[in-house]
Write an enzyme that holds these catalytic residues in place. Structure first.
Site, PDB file in Angstrom:
ATOM      1  N   GLY A 193       0.834  -1.204   0.000  1.00 34.39           N
ATOM      2  CA  GLY A 193       0.000   0.000   0.000  1.00 34.39           C
ATOM      3  C   GLY A 193       0.860   1.242   0.000  1.00 34.39           C
ATOM      4  CB  SER A 194      -0.038   4.703   0.707  1.00 33.28           C
ATOM      5  OG  SER A 194      -0.624   4.560   1.987  1.00 33.28           O
ATOM      6  CB  VAL A 197      -1.136   2.886   5.282  1.00 30.83           C
ATOM      7  CG1 VAL A 197      -1.685   1.785   6.179  1.00 30.83           C
ATOM      8  CG2 VAL A 197      -2.241   3.883   4.976  1.00 30.83           C
ATOM      9  CD  GLU A 215       6.781  -5.776  -1.942  1.00 29.57           C
ATOM     10  OE1 GLU A 215       6.912  -5.091  -2.976  1.00 29.57           O
ATOM     11  OE2 GLU A 215       7.649  -6.576  -1.554  1.00 29.57           O
ATOM     12  CB  CYS A 249       2.400  -0.453  -7.106  1.00 29.44           C
ATOM     13  SG  CYS A 249       2.771  -2.132  -7.591  1.00 29.44           S
TER      14      CYS A 249
HETATM   15  P1  NAD Z   1      -3.427   2.228   1.427  1.00 32.01           P
HETATM   16  O1  NAD Z   1      -2.086   2.340   2.064  1.00 32.01           O
HETATM   17  O2  NAD Z   1      -4.397   3.342   1.589  1.00 32.01           O
HETATM   18  O3  NAD Z   1      -4.195   0.918   1.953  1.00 32.01           O
HETATM   19  C1  NAD Z   1      -3.617  -0.361   2.001  1.00 32.01           C
HETATM   20  C2  NAD Z   1      -4.240  -1.162   3.132  1.00 32.01           C
HETATM   21  O4  NAD Z   1      -4.033  -0.497   4.371  1.00 32.01           O
HETATM   22  C3  NAD Z   1      -5.739  -1.406   3.005  1.00 32.01           C
HETATM   23  O5  NAD Z   1      -6.007  -2.762   3.293  1.00 32.01           O
HETATM   24  C4  NAD Z   1      -6.339  -0.492   4.058  1.00 32.01           C
HETATM   25  O6  NAD Z   1      -7.488  -1.047   4.650  1.00 32.01           O
HETATM   26  C5  NAD Z   1      -5.250  -0.358   5.091  1.00 32.01           C
HETATM   27  N1  NAD Z   1      -5.259   0.967   5.742  1.00 32.01           N
HETATM   28  C6  NAD Z   1      -5.566   2.149   5.175  1.00 32.01           C
HETATM   29  N2  NAD Z   1      -5.434   3.162   6.074  1.00 32.01           N
HETATM   30  C7  NAD Z   1      -5.032   2.594   7.221  1.00 32.01           C
HETATM   31  C8  NAD Z   1      -4.722   3.105   8.528  1.00 32.01           C
HETATM   32  N3  NAD Z   1      -4.801   4.406   8.816  1.00 32.01           N
HETATM   33  N4  NAD Z   1      -4.321   2.234   9.473  1.00 32.01           N
HETATM   34  C9  NAD Z   1      -4.235   0.920   9.206  1.00 32.01           C
HETATM   35  N5  NAD Z   1      -4.531   0.386   7.986  1.00 32.01           N
HETATM   36  C10 NAD Z   1      -4.919   1.199   7.014  1.00 32.01           C
HETATM   37  O7  NAD Z   1      -3.111   1.916  -0.104  1.00 32.01           O
HETATM   38  P2  NAD Z   1      -4.117   1.801  -1.315  1.00 32.01           P
HETATM   39  O8  NAD Z   1      -4.758   3.126  -1.567  1.00 32.01           O
HETATM   40  O9  NAD Z   1      -5.026   0.628  -1.131  1.00 32.01           O
HETATM   41  O10 NAD Z   1      -3.089   1.480  -2.496  1.00 32.01           O
HETATM   42  C11 NAD Z   1      -2.397   2.480  -3.170  1.00 32.01           C
HETATM   43  C12 NAD Z   1      -0.936   2.540  -2.795  1.00 32.01           C
HETATM   44  O11 NAD Z   1      -0.384   1.250  -2.725  1.00 32.01           O
HETATM   45  C13 NAD Z   1      -0.100   3.288  -3.810  1.00 32.01           C
HETATM   46  O12 NAD Z   1       0.843   4.096  -3.162  1.00 32.01           O
HETATM   47  C14 NAD Z   1       0.600   2.166  -4.570  1.00 32.01           C
HETATM   48  O13 NAD Z   1       1.791   2.552  -5.207  1.00 32.01           O
HETATM   49  C15 NAD Z   1       0.823   1.190  -3.491  1.00 32.01           C
HETATM   50  N6  NAD Z   1       0.971  -0.155  -4.050  1.00 32.01           N
HETATM   51  C16 NAD Z   1       2.160  -0.789  -3.957  1.00 32.01           C
HETATM   52  C17 NAD Z   1       2.308  -2.053  -4.513  1.00 32.01           C
HETATM   53  C18 NAD Z   1       3.606  -2.824  -4.453  1.00 32.01           C
HETATM   54  O14 NAD Z   1       3.606  -4.013  -4.782  1.00 32.01           O
HETATM   55  N7  NAD Z   1       4.710  -2.229  -4.055  1.00 32.01           N
HETATM   56  C19 NAD Z   1       1.221  -2.646  -5.165  1.00 32.01           C
HETATM   57  C20 NAD Z   1       0.021  -1.954  -5.225  1.00 32.01           C
HETATM   58  C21 NAD Z   1      -0.104  -0.713  -4.650  1.00 32.01           C
END
Ligand code: NAD
Length: 477
Positions: A193-194, A197, A215, A249
């Site tokens: 994710g981001s 987070v 990741e 991503c």
């Molecule tokens: P996100 O970080 O918002 O969410 C990811 C996960 O974290 C979700 O399951 C969500 O429920 C949880 N989450 C969100 N806010 C939270 C909090 N405050 N506390 C605890 N958990 C929380 O990411 P997203 O919007 O789902 O995805 C987009 C991001 O992910 C982009 O930055 C992208 O580049 C990255 N990404 C990376 C990869 C990789 O393989 N490196 C792959 C896909 C996406």
């Protein structure tokens, strides 16, 4: 029939730990069985997965197969093929000072692993890590993304059917549920994710000294300098960018090319987009939608004040944003050293954050050397794509920049290269997985040393110390 009460988060984790502690996930045959169960879960429910991905992201069946299901199935098959070899204890070297003795390294599972996934590839990014987690003999708790609700619900429904003993469990939900999960003790956490987070996850993991694989994302750059194969290269670039409506991503985030190459590149990208998604991509069954209104509003705001070269059409009700290419006047070295090209201080909003949508800015940059400087001026990206016929230019980027991966003359494909480590570096992530790298990430490599009691050479290292003994030990070491 009365529905079963949903177990609490602490109960779910405790049940998974109980199963792990009972040794049920350890035998190699049990690991292979679970991998085959995961395979069956995907193949027997393919239409349901395709429907869920269409509902969440307007992902076509073809794209769902290519980028979600097949990638995960390939990872399962790779693990099944190599599992026994990976699991074999390996002899380790023993220095002369410890002779006679024998050493081996033994892989052991870590315990209960938490996998937290994002919404953009809601199947692959949840289940691909799971392959390595199960192969390494762990139990797992999965947290699918609440922003891909149809896929999340489907996985929550199927997992108990295919993992009836509870070696894999699902906790659905958003921030409150994830926060509660993060209060529990896990033996490893895989988070995709981001970066924002990711920091929250790492802080929570620190409380329990839990290791993490993060990741994350970032702005993956492209250097485009190929004249000889303009159309083939532009087609690959457009495919990598606009697949899943740019919500990938490792999608190319921005392109750098020389000023005089921009018109030809724009023309070639236009042709490639029309060829793949038609003159009006909105009517294409193969073009995705933006995941929700919040992301749609963020992306369309980024377009304000830009010079749109291709696309730009959008419709909030349909969450449609056309494949869009914009040109950005990039400050060269002459614009003064104080103004960074990338990052929060960049003059253009498109260059301040990861775009994560179907908008591709093209920056005029005078040379490959200057492009490398731009890349190095901010966070290390997750991927770097170089389109060139010059081996010297390829080397320049490989040696003078740092990124999670480098791909020449294509984009995205390294994700499907089972057997290569997939992950970021610096701000784009910590650790890597896929194939044997998942095995390493989710196992503990334990050295086992046996020093027979007879031929008690250890006496040399025990008091009383004499000069002769110490001299001998020093020579042996
Ligand atoms: P996100 O970080 O918002 O969410 C990811 C996960 O974290 C979700 O399951 C969500 O429920 C949880 N989450 C969100 N806010 C939270 C909090 N405050 N506390 C605890 N958990 C929380 O990411 P997203 O919007 O789902 O995805 C987009 C991001 O992910 C982009 O930055 C992208 O580049 C990255 N990404 C990376 C990869 C990789 O393989 N490196 C792959 C896909 C996406």
């Amino acid at each position: 029939m009365t529905p079963q009460p949903v177990p609490t988060v602490p109960q779910t984790v405790a049940d998974a730990r109980h199963l792990f502690d009972a040794g049920r996930t350890r035998p190699i045959a049990a690991r292979a069985g679970r991998l085959r169960a995961l395979r069956a879960l995907l193949t027997e429910n393919q239409p349901a997965f395709e429907a869920a991905l269409w509902q969440d992201l307007h992902k076509s069946a073809g794209e769902a197969q290519l980028t979600e299901l097949n990638v995960t199935l390939a990872e399962i098959d790779h693990a099944l093929r190599h599992l026994r070899r990976w699991a074999r204890p390996r002899r380790g070297p023993v220095p002369a000072a410890l002779w006679p003795a024998r050493a081996r390294t033994v892989s052991e599972p870590l315990g209960v692993v938490l996998v937290i996934a994002p919404w953009n590839y809601p199947v692959q990014l949840l289940l691909n890590p799971l392959v390595g987690v199960l192969a390494a003999g762990n139990a797992a708790v999965l947290k699918p993304s609440e922003l891909a609700p149809a896929t999340s619900a489907l996985i929550a429904r199927l997992v108990p059917r295919y993992f009836a003993d509870g070696a894999v469990r699902v906790v659905e939900g958003g921030v409150p549920e994830t926060t509660e999960l993060l209060l529990q003790r896990f033996d490893h956490i895989v988070f995709t994710g981001s970066g924002t987070v990711g920091r929250i996850v790492m802080r929570a993991a620190a409380e329990h000294l839990t290791p993490v694989t993060l990741e994350l994302g970032g702005k993956s750059p492209v250097w485009f300098d190929d004249d000889a194969h303009l159309h083939q290269a532009a087609r690959r670039l457009a495919w990598a960018k606009f697949t899943n409506a740019g919500q990938t991503c490792v999608a190319p985030d921005y392109v750098m090319t020389t000023p005089d190459r921009i018109p030809a590149l724009v023309d070639a990208l236009h042709r490639a987009i029309t060829d793949m998604w038609g003159a009006d991509p909105r009517t294409s069954g193969d073009y995705g939608r933006i995941v929700n209104e919040r992301q749609f509003d963020r992306l369309t705001a980024l377009l304000r004040g830009t010079e749109v070269a291709i696309g730009g059409e959008h419709d909030r009700a349909d969450r449609y944003l056309a494949p869009t290419v914009v040109t950005v006047p990039a400050p060269g070295p002459d614009s003064g050293p104080a103004r960074p090209v990338l990052g929060p201080e960049a003059p253009h909003p498109l260059l301040r954050e990861e775009i994560f949508g179907p908008v591709l800015p093209i920056l005029a940059v005078n040379s490959a050397e200057r492009a490398a400087q731009v890349i190095n001026s901010w966070d290390k990206p997750l991927a770097l794509y170089v389109f060139t016929s010059s081996a010297r230019t390829r080397r320049l980027f490989e040696q003078q920049t740092s990124s999670g991966a480098v791909v020449h003359d294509a984009g995205l494909i390294h994700v499907a290269a089972t057997g290569l480590p997939f992950g970021g570096v610096g701000a784009s992530g910590i650790g890597s997985y896929h194939g044997v790298y998942s095995w390493r990430a989710f196992s503990h490599l334990k050295p086992v040393v046996h020093k027979p009691l007879l031929m008690d050479t250890l006496r040399l290292a025990q008091p009383p110390f004499t000069r002769r003994r110490l001299g001998l030990v020093k020579r042996l070491m």
